[in-house]
Design a protein around this motif. Sequence first.
Motif, PDB file in Angstrom:
ATOM      1  N   ARG A 142       0.840  -1.208   0.000  1.00 22.10           N
ATOM      2  CA  ARG A 142       0.000   0.000   0.000  1.00 22.10           C
ATOM      3  C   ARG A 142       0.870   1.252   0.000  1.00 22.10           C
ATOM      4  N   ASP A 143       1.941   1.233   0.773  1.00 25.41           N
ATOM      5  CA  ASP A 143       2.844   2.383   0.828  1.00 25.41           C
ATOM      6  C   ASP A 143       3.510   2.644  -0.518  1.00 25.41           C
ATOM      7  N   VAL A 144       4.041   1.593  -1.140  1.00 24.72           N
ATOM      8  CA  VAL A 144       4.737   1.811  -2.412  1.00 24.72           C
ATOM      9  C   VAL A 144       3.758   2.111  -3.547  1.00 24.72           C
ATOM     10  N   ARG A 170      -0.860   8.822  -5.743  1.00 25.07           N
ATOM     11  CA  ARG A 170      -2.202   9.008  -5.178  1.00 25.07           C
ATOM     12  C   ARG A 170      -2.367   8.140  -3.944  1.00 25.07           C
ATOM     13  N   ALA A 171      -2.959   8.719  -2.924  1.00 31.65           N
ATOM     14  CA  ALA A 171      -3.293   7.942  -1.730  1.00 31.65           C
ATOM     15  C   ALA A 171      -4.764   7.571  -1.807  1.00 31.65           C
ATOM     16  N   GLY A 172      -5.066   6.306  -1.610  1.00 27.64           N
ATOM     17  CA  GLY A 172      -6.458   5.861  -1.639  1.00 27.64           C
ATOM     18  C   GLY A 172      -7.001   5.749  -3.045  1.00 27.64           C
ATOM     19  N   GLY A 173      -8.299   5.806  -3.143  1.00 30.55           N
ATOM     20  CA  GLY A 173      -8.945   5.650  -4.436  1.00 30.55           C
ATOM     21  C   GLY A 173      -9.061   4.188  -4.817  1.00 30.55           C
ATOM     22  N   PRO A 174      -9.734   3.913  -5.936  1.00 27.06           N
ATOM     23  CA  PRO A 174      -9.987   2.525  -6.312  1.00 27.06           C
ATOM     24  C   PRO A 174      -8.732   1.705  -6.571  1.00 27.06           C
ATOM     25  N   SER A 175      -7.677   2.341  -7.051  1.00 26.59           N
ATOM     26  CA  SER A 175      -6.462   1.566  -7.353  1.00 26.59           C
ATOM     27  C   SER A 175      -5.468   1.562  -6.203  1.00 26.59           C
ATOM     28  N   GLY A 176      -5.736   2.324  -5.150  1.00 25.38           N
ATOM     29  CA  GLY A 176      -4.787   2.443  -4.048  1.00 25.38           C
ATOM     30  C   GLY A 176      -4.634   1.198  -3.202  1.00 25.38           C
ATOM     31  N   ASP A 177      -5.587   0.288  -3.298  1.00 25.14           N
ATOM     32  CA  ASP A 177      -5.546  -0.925  -2.488  1.00 25.14           C
ATOM     33  C   ASP A 177      -5.506  -2.194  -3.331  1.00 25.14           C
ATOM     34  N   VAL A 178      -5.211  -2.052  -4.597  1.00 20.70           N
ATOM     35  CA  VAL A 178      -5.245  -3.208  -5.497  1.00 20.70           C
ATOM     36  C   VAL A 178      -3.871  -3.420  -6.122  1.00 20.70           C
ATOM     37  N   LEU A 179      -3.373  -4.638  -6.007  1.00 20.47           N
ATOM     38  CA  LEU A 179      -2.120  -4.982  -6.673  1.00 20.47           C
ATOM     39  C   LEU A 179      -2.372  -4.963  -8.175  1.00 20.47           C
ATOM     40  N   PRO A 180      -1.624  -4.142  -8.909  1.00 16.55           N
ATOM     41  CA  PRO A 180      -1.890  -4.031 -10.348  1.00 16.55           C
ATOM     42  C   PRO A 180      -1.524  -5.311 -11.108  1.00 16.55           C
ATOM     43  N   HIS A 181      -2.117  -5.446 -12.291  1.00 20.68           N
ATOM     44  CA  HIS A 181      -1.781  -6.537 -13.206  1.00 20.68           C
ATOM     45  C   HIS A 181      -0.639  -6.121 -14.133  1.00 20.68           C
ATOM     46  N   ASP A 182      -0.520  -4.826 -14.357  1.00 20.88           N
ATOM     47  CA  ASP A 182       0.436  -4.267 -15.295  1.00 20.88           C
ATOM     48  C   ASP A 182       1.877  -4.630 -14.901  1.00 20.88           C
TER      49      ASP A 182
END
Length: 144
Positions: free
Chosen positions: A81-83, A90-102
């Motif tokens: 979450r920190d990295v 951006r802190a938070g938001g829909p992508s702030g807590d999701v490990l990306p696929h990219d």
Amino acid sequence: MEAERLPRGVDPARHLKLGRGGLSDVEWTAQLLQMRHGHEVPGLRTTSTLDALTAAQEAGLLTPEDGDTLRDAWTLCSQLRDVLVLWTGRAGGPSGDVLPHDRRALAGLARLLGMPPGSGGELEEHYLRSGRRARAVVDRVFYG
């Protein structure tokens, strides 16, 4: 909670907070042990999840392996979450807590965590494995 709070379309295995083996799983398990045994185990009377897990392990409420698994999962999710904040700006938001696929983003996160270049896939595998292991402990201890 997973069905209601998890954002629509998000893979539960990749959500750092609400997903399987994520922060909420570990924190709720620690809090359940605190409520059940806090009256008899002074070390459980803490606001720190990691300290509560250590106290539960020392009191024999968690096996050493289960305590380590939960602690490791919580720490990894917190670090990710920190990295993610550093990577996305951006802190938070829909992508702030999701490990990306990219793959590029995974490689960037791995580098921010001090891993060698090209370690994005390794980071992804490590996180997914950690979540599966932590969820197995949660299933036994919390839902047991």
